[in-house]
Design a protein around this motif. Structure first.
Motif, PDB file in Angstrom:
ATOM      1  N   VAL A   1       2.824   5.043  -9.908  1.00 29.87           N
ATOM      2  CA  VAL A   1       1.691   4.463  -8.992  1.00 29.87           C
ATOM      3  C   VAL A   1       1.924   2.876 -10.123  1.00 29.87           C
ATOM      4  N   PHE A   2       2.146   2.056  -8.976  1.00 25.82           N
ATOM      5  CA  PHE A   2       2.053   0.505  -9.358  1.00 25.82           C
ATOM      6  C   PHE A   2       1.149   0.021  -9.986  1.00 25.82           C
ATOM      7  N   GLN A   3       1.475  -1.289 -10.180  1.00 26.33           N
ATOM      8  CA  GLN A   3      -0.020  -2.155 -11.207  1.00 26.33           C
ATOM      9  C   GLN A   3      -0.491  -3.007  -9.578  1.00 26.33           C
ATOM     10  N   PHE A   4       0.111  -3.254  -8.317  1.00 26.30           N
ATOM     11  CA  PHE A   4      -0.727  -4.251  -7.728  1.00 26.30           C
ATOM     12  C   PHE A   4      -1.183  -2.970  -6.676  1.00 26.30           C
ATOM     13  N   PHE A   5      -0.622  -1.718  -7.302  1.00 25.09           N
ATOM     14  CA  PHE A   5      -1.224  -0.336  -5.835  1.00 25.09           C
ATOM     15  C   PHE A   5      -0.944  -0.092  -5.017  1.00 25.09           C
ATOM     16  N   ASN A   6      -0.390  -0.666  -4.320  1.00 22.21           N
ATOM     17  CA  ASN A   6       0.800  -0.968  -3.192  1.00 22.21           C
ATOM     18  C   ASN A   6       0.060   0.239  -2.110  1.00 22.21           C
ATOM     19  N   LEU A   7      -1.699  -0.303  -1.867  1.00 23.86           N
ATOM     20  CA  LEU A   7      -1.389   0.885  -0.462  1.00 23.86           C
ATOM     21  C   LEU A   7      -1.397   0.090   0.932  1.00 23.86           C
TER      22      LEU A   7
ATOM     23  N   ASN B   1      -7.109   3.769   5.806  1.00 20.91           N
ATOM     24  CA  ASN B   1      -8.141   4.038   5.029  1.00 20.91           C
ATOM     25  C   ASN B   1      -8.028   4.751   3.810  1.00 20.91           C
ATOM     26  N   ALA B   2      -8.367   5.610   2.643  1.00 25.13           N
ATOM     27  CA  ALA B   2      -8.392   6.303   1.035  1.00 25.13           C
ATOM     28  C   ALA B   2      -7.766   7.335   1.542  1.00 25.13           C
ATOM     29  N   LEU B   3      -8.318   8.265   2.844  1.00 18.91           N
ATOM     30  CA  LEU B   3      -8.034   8.846   3.014  1.00 18.91           C
ATOM     31  C   LEU B   3      -6.245   9.732   4.175  1.00 18.91           C
ATOM     32  N   GLU B   4      -6.712   8.715   4.521  1.00 22.64           N
ATOM     33  CA  GLU B   4      -5.021   7.965   4.791  1.00 22.64           C
ATOM     34  C   GLU B   4      -3.938   7.821   4.889  1.00 22.64           C
ATOM     35  N   ASN B   5      -4.590   6.649   3.515  1.00 17.10           N
ATOM     36  CA  ASN B   5      -3.187   6.381   2.206  1.00 17.10           C
ATOM     37  C   ASN B   5      -2.795   7.527   1.160  1.00 17.10           C
ATOM     38  N   ALA B   6      -3.968   8.290   1.604  1.00 17.58           N
ATOM     39  CA  ALA B   6      -3.548   9.844   0.217  1.00 17.58           C
ATOM     40  C   ALA B   6      -2.890  10.337   1.038  1.00 17.58           C
ATOM     41  N   ALA B   7      -2.542  10.674   2.665  1.00 23.58           N
ATOM     42  CA  ALA B   7      -2.300  11.825   3.369  1.00 23.58           C
ATOM     43  C   ALA B   7      -0.756  11.456   3.408  1.00 23.58           C
TER      44      ALA B   7
ATOM     45  N   ARG C   1      -7.119   4.354  -8.059  1.00 23.34           N
ATOM     46  CA  ARG C   1      -7.717   6.153  -7.776  1.00 23.34           C
ATOM     47  C   ARG C   1      -7.213   6.527  -6.347  1.00 23.34           C
ATOM     48  N   VAL C   2      -7.259   5.692  -5.506  1.00 21.76           N
ATOM     49  CA  VAL C   2      -6.157   6.084  -4.417  1.00 21.76           C
ATOM     50  C   VAL C   2      -5.447   6.220  -4.308  1.00 21.76           C
ATOM     51  N   ALA C   3      -4.166   5.369  -5.414  1.00 23.72           N
ATOM     52  CA  ALA C   3      -3.553   5.312  -5.473  1.00 23.72           C
ATOM     53  C   ALA C   3      -2.321   6.918  -6.300  1.00 23.72           C
TER      54      ALA C   3
END
Ligand SMILES: Nc1ncnc2c1ncn2[C@@H]1O[C@H](COP(=O)(O)OP(=O)(O)OP(=O)(O)O)[C@@H](O)[C@H]1O
Ligand SMILES: [Mg+2]
Lengths: 193, 235
Positions: free
Chosen positions: B90-96, B101-107, B151-153
């Protein structure tokens, strides 16, 4: 600490008897663990307020048990309370024992100021951890009084911890150049030369 | 057994006149499920320590053991695999990734590890729900607040069920309220979901959520403080 003004404020809401004042005060500050006030202190303060004419006995109730003296705020009391609301609260400048310990440890060959800082920092962090844990268990709607008080304590501890970092940073800077001892004037009559 | 252990871990950047010792013989133990904060002045080696523990960079000397595996025994391929399966970042600038979208990032970590799309998205959806984003699956990063992006990250870091979460200044880019929520979530990651969490922070208020704080200075571990009395001993 102004139990005096708390009593005036609570009586301004409605007339109450002594015991009721104490529980209302406790509810206000979110439990006696936050600010302990002994019943005796409430009663002494109440009678002083009565002597000064800021509160007055409004009625005596007796439903089976002992007599309950119900107190109400007087116009003079309202005036005093109004002044309190309008003025700022003066922060008490604490005599800081840690500061003394730190300064003395810097110039004592048997003491280590870094260890002094570490012990203090650990203790502050443990306090902060405890408050944070308490704070997390509370619900914002139901426990507003406790939350506001805990938030304040948390912010103060945070400031103290940041100050310790600052002290340590400065200490690193002056490590090789200890500050000169403050000049102390000799007491008594100046020597004849 | 400690889940993370560093032995005399040392990192020197550059060589000769410009050599800089960023980490100097640092030995730490971290237990499964423990929440540890790393603090210290800027440049003291916090990120370097996290990078070495996470296998993102290699030590100059000394070693990192993850669940008893010495990272220096692994070749780059095996190291990358261990990183994907055992460690979440988990990083300071989220790095998404902005276009996902959130689901694709998390997967994403699961897809990179060869998990089929359906299964990966199902898992990602579960973690998004757990971190409190059940109604934000199809939002892109630009449509989320900073706290929500973090949260996504965190869901992305947890999706491959790693035993260790490494977070470098996870609240550094958030306001006080969002920061409290994110560190509260990280505490839950450790206390409720049993992951070891190692978090770098400058903020004493945030560090105070941890079970233990390790203090670094000039690349050296100078102190540690246990905050949670019931927590496991350091060894
Ligand atoms: N890739 C690199 N090449 C050369 N020097 C580096 C590199 N990465 C870090 N350093 C140096 O190593 C030291 C430790 O850096 P590091 O990023 O670990 O500090 P930090 O504690 O995370 O600081 P901050 O709180 O500012 O993030 C610093 O002096 C830094 O300049
Ligand atoms: Mg850093």
């Amino acid at each position: 600490m102004s139990v005096r003004h708390a009593i005036l404020g609570l009586l301004a809401q409605k007339p109450r008897h002594g015991y009721e004042l104490r529980s209302a005060f406790e509810a206000l500050i979110g439990g006696e663990q936050n600010w302990e006030v002994k019943p005796a202190q409430i009663y002494t303060t109440l009678s002083r307020l009565e002597e000064s004419g800021l509160v007055a006995e409004a009625a005596i109730e007796q439903d089976g048990g002992p007599e309950k003296h119900i107190f109400d705020i007087t116009p003079a009391g309202r005036e005093e309370l109004g002044d309190w609301f309008e003025g700022a609260v003066e922060e008490v400048h604490q005599r800081d024992e840690f500061y003394l310990k730190l300064m003395l440890s810097i110039n004592d060959e048997f003491a280590d100021p870094y260890a002094v800082i570490h012990v203090q920092r650990s203790s502050l962090f443990r306090d902060l951890h405890g408050l944070t844990t308490q704070r997390q268990a509370l619900n914002g709607m139901e426990n507003l009084a406790q939350i506001l008080l805990l938030d304040k304590a948390v912010m103060h501890l945070e400031a103290d911890l940041r100050w310790l970092d600052m002290v340590e940073g400065r200490l690193d800077e002056i490590r090789s150049h200890p500050p000169p001892e403050p000049e102390t004037r000799p007491r008594g009559r100046p020597k004849k030369s | 057994m400690s889940i993370v252990e560093t032995k005399e871990l040392t990192k020197v950047y550059g060589s000769g006149d410009t050599a800089l010792t960023a980490l100097n013989h640092v030995s730490i133990h971290i237990q499964a499920g423990e929440f540890v904060a790393i603090m210290g002045p800027s440049g003291c080696g916090k990120s370097t320590l996290l990078h070495l523990v996470g296998g993102l960079d290699r030590a100059t000397s000394g070693g990192v053991m993850i669940e008893g595996h010495n990272l220096s025994d692994l070749n780059d391929t095996r190291l990358a695999e261990l990183r994907r399966r055992k460690i979440g970042f988990v990083f300071q600038f989220f790095n998404l990734i902005p276009v996902l979208n959130a689901l694709e990032n998390a997967a994403l970590p699961l897809l990179l590890d060869g998990v089929p799309l359906k299964a990966a998205q199902k898992k990602a959806a579960e973690w998004l729900d757990r971190v409190g984003l059940s109604d934000r699956h199809t939002h892109r990063p630009s449509q989320l607040s900073g706290g929500q992006q973090q949260r996504v990250a965190i869901a992305r870091a947890l999706v491959s069920e790693p035993a260790i979460i490494l977070a470098d200044e996870p609240t550094g880019n958030l306001d006080t309220h969002a920061a409290d929520e994110i560190v509260g979530l990280l505490r839950q990651v450790s206390s409720q979901w049993g992951r070891a969490v190692v978090m770098v922070t400058h903020d004493p208020r945030i560090a105070a959520y941890a079970d233990r704080i390790i203090f670094l200075k000039d690349g050296v571990m100078v102190n540690e403080t246990r905050l949670e009395a019931g927590a496991l001993p350091a060894q």
